[in-house]
Write a protein that holds these residues in place. Sequence first.
Motif, PDB file in Angstrom:
ATOM      1  N   GLY A   1       0.798  -1.225   0.000  1.00 44.48           N
ATOM      2  CA  GLY A   1       0.000   0.000   0.000  1.00 44.48           C
ATOM      3  C   GLY A   1       0.830   1.274   0.000  1.00 44.48           C
ATOM      4  O   GLY A   1       0.601   2.174  -0.826  1.00 44.48           O
ATOM      5  N   PRO A   2       1.815   1.415   0.919  1.00 44.14           N
ATOM      6  CA  PRO A   2       2.625   2.641   0.928  1.00 44.14           C
ATOM      7  C   PRO A   2       3.357   2.898  -0.379  1.00 44.14           C
ATOM      8  O   PRO A   2       3.536   4.052  -0.776  1.00 44.14           O
ATOM      9  N   LEU A   3       3.768   1.818  -1.070  1.00 47.62           N
ATOM     10  CA  LEU A   3       4.491   2.006  -2.330  1.00 47.62           C
ATOM     11  C   LEU A   3       3.559   2.518  -3.425  1.00 47.62           C
ATOM     12  O   LEU A   3       3.915   3.421  -4.192  1.00 47.62           O
TER      13      LEU A   3
ATOM     14  N   GLY B   1      18.402  -0.449   1.221  1.00 47.39           N
ATOM     15  CA  GLY B   1      17.268   0.057   1.980  1.00 47.39           C
ATOM     16  C   GLY B   1      17.686   0.720   3.280  1.00 47.39           C
ATOM     17  O   GLY B   1      17.134   1.760   3.672  1.00 47.39           O
ATOM     18  N   ILE B   2      18.685   0.134   3.956  1.00 43.56           N
ATOM     19  CA  ILE B   2      19.172   0.724   5.211  1.00 43.56           C
ATOM     20  C   ILE B   2      19.826   2.070   4.952  1.00 43.56           C
ATOM     21  O   ILE B   2      19.597   3.052   5.671  1.00 43.56           O
ATOM     22  N   PHE B   3      20.632   2.155   3.894  1.00 45.57           N
ATOM     23  CA  PHE B   3      21.264   3.421   3.552  1.00 45.57           C
ATOM     24  C   PHE B   3      20.225   4.483   3.205  1.00 45.57           C
ATOM     25  O   PHE B   3      20.404   5.667   3.501  1.00 45.57           O
ATOM     26  N   ALA B   4      19.128   4.054   2.544  1.00 45.11           N
ATOM     27  CA  ALA B   4      18.057   5.002   2.222  1.00 45.11           C
ATOM     28  C   ALA B   4      17.430   5.566   3.494  1.00 45.11           C
ATOM     29  O   ALA B   4      17.084   6.753   3.565  1.00 45.11           O
ATOM     30  N   ALA B   5      17.293   4.711   4.516  1.00 42.91           N
ATOM     31  CA  ALA B   5      16.665   5.148   5.763  1.00 42.91           C
ATOM     32  C   ALA B   5      17.554   6.090   6.562  1.00 42.91           C
ATOM     33  O   ALA B   5      17.061   7.022   7.221  1.00 42.91           O
TER      34      ALA B   5
ATOM     35  N   LEU C   1       4.467  16.315  11.344  1.00 38.88           N
ATOM     36  CA  LEU C   1       4.167  15.840   9.992  1.00 38.88           C
ATOM     37  C   LEU C   1       5.371  15.135   9.366  1.00 38.88           C
ATOM     38  O   LEU C   1       5.216  14.249   8.519  1.00 38.88           O
ATOM     39  N   PHE C   2       6.569  15.529   9.809  1.00 36.49           N
ATOM     40  CA  PHE C   2       7.782  14.916   9.261  1.00 36.49           C
ATOM     41  C   PHE C   2       7.880  13.440   9.635  1.00 36.49           C
ATOM     42  O   PHE C   2       8.227  12.596   8.795  1.00 36.49           O
ATOM     43  N   VAL C   3       7.582  13.109  10.897  1.00 40.33           N
ATOM     44  CA  VAL C   3       7.747  11.728  11.365  1.00 40.33           C
ATOM     45  C   VAL C   3       6.900  10.742  10.557  1.00 40.33           C
ATOM     46  O   VAL C   3       7.431   9.739  10.050  1.00 40.33           O
ATOM     47  N   PRO C   4       5.562  10.956  10.392  1.00 41.77           N
ATOM     48  CA  PRO C   4       4.802  10.001   9.586  1.00 41.77           C
ATOM     49  C   PRO C   4       5.223   9.989   8.117  1.00 41.77           C
ATOM     50  O   PRO C   4       5.167   8.932   7.463  1.00 41.77           O
TER      51      PRO C   4
ATOM     52  N   VAL D   1      10.108   5.209   4.411  1.00 40.84           N
ATOM     53  CA  VAL D   1      10.800   3.970   4.782  1.00 40.84           C
ATOM     54  C   VAL D   1       9.977   2.748   4.386  1.00 40.84           C
ATOM     55  O   VAL D   1      10.510   1.757   3.866  1.00 40.84           O
ATOM     56  N   MET D   2       8.662   2.803   4.596  1.00 39.56           N
ATOM     57  CA  MET D   2       7.799   1.683   4.219  1.00 39.56           C
ATOM     58  C   MET D   2       7.776   1.489   2.705  1.00 39.56           C
ATOM     59  O   MET D   2       7.723   0.355   2.219  1.00 39.56           O
TER      60      MET D   2
END
Length: 393
Positions: A43-45, A140-144, A184-187, A193-194
């Motif tokens: 869904g997030p993608l 993916g970790i580097f992206a986060a 708003l930044f956190v979500p 990340v999702m």
Amino acid sequence: MEAKMEKSNSLRVQILVYRLVGIDLWSPTSANDRHLVTFLTMGPLFAFMLPMYLSARENITEVSLLSDTLGSTFASMLTLVKYMLFVYHRKEFVGMIYRIRGILDKEINGLLKAREIVDAENQSDQMLSLTYTRCFVMAGIFAAIKPFVTMSLALLRDGGDGSKLHLELPHMGVYPYDYQVMWLFVPTYLWNVMASYSAVTMALCVDTLLCFFTYNVCAIFKIARHRLVHLPAMGESDPRAELEGLVQVLLLHQKGLLIADFIEDHYRPLIFLQFFLSALQICFIGFQVADLFPKPQSLYFIAFVGSLLIALFIYSHCGENIKKASLDFGDGIYESNWTDFAPPTKRVLLIAGMRAQRPCQMKGYFFEASMATFSAIVRSAMSYIMMLRSFNV
């Protein structure tokens, strides 16, 4: 049969990554899937495609920002195509898994050497799939962590003045709200990340399944070749038994050819998109590497380019493996005891030799997935990176 398959060395990585998406790889339908996990993963993608599209449209004149956006956009598009491809062909894919294992289990029970061949192919499959998984997880970790590296460097530059800090996200996007506000930044960050998690896991699902198919069809070709090379020549003493033995070998070879055709037919559109979009991604992301190196932010893009290259390598390597294994069966004809075979057996062997000269291939409509194509794409991508660099001077 399922329990027996799970105890073997095959499909371990594939089963794991499919479970992360909520999909039961043993089931031809979604009856045993964890639908909530699938929705939370994909869904997030799907939803993230809109912010990336808006970002690409807004930054169309900025080469640096556009290249960053398009790299993530193409990766997300390709992942969605892989997801829809699996959903559409799921019943056939799962049916082919059981068919392949049924063929190999029968050969293992009747031939001692077959177990050694199958174990070697499955070990190579799992090693390559695991390496691929680690590279994608690292990307993916580097992206986060990329936003926090960027923000930390900005704080050091500003002498620790947090009032001037610009909050960064893993991927470029345009949102209908101001994500510079912390609540708003956190979500929004978690959404990014999702989306990365979705892109990584679904890509791993379809690509590692391709590894399983190709390595196991190569095992079928190698078993058929071994049986042919060691086919006893009975000559005129018992020509019927000799011919029957050859027919059984050719039937096994035919099963391998049909499975290879299945792989080519079902993966052809994905092979085309994988090579085409990966070439574009390498250009855009490679530009970011050249532009940011040796800054710490470049580590993310280096990992991203590495994951793209290994994805292209896997498709090319799988295509090369099938081609080589199918051609090696033809070599097995010359290594057999064909000079001592009865005339009827020789005539059948002649027809088999003619067919074996035409190798099995994995094609993306206009090109073959091979190491030669892989090398050509990498060389061309390097030229495009230099061209993009000249636009940004």
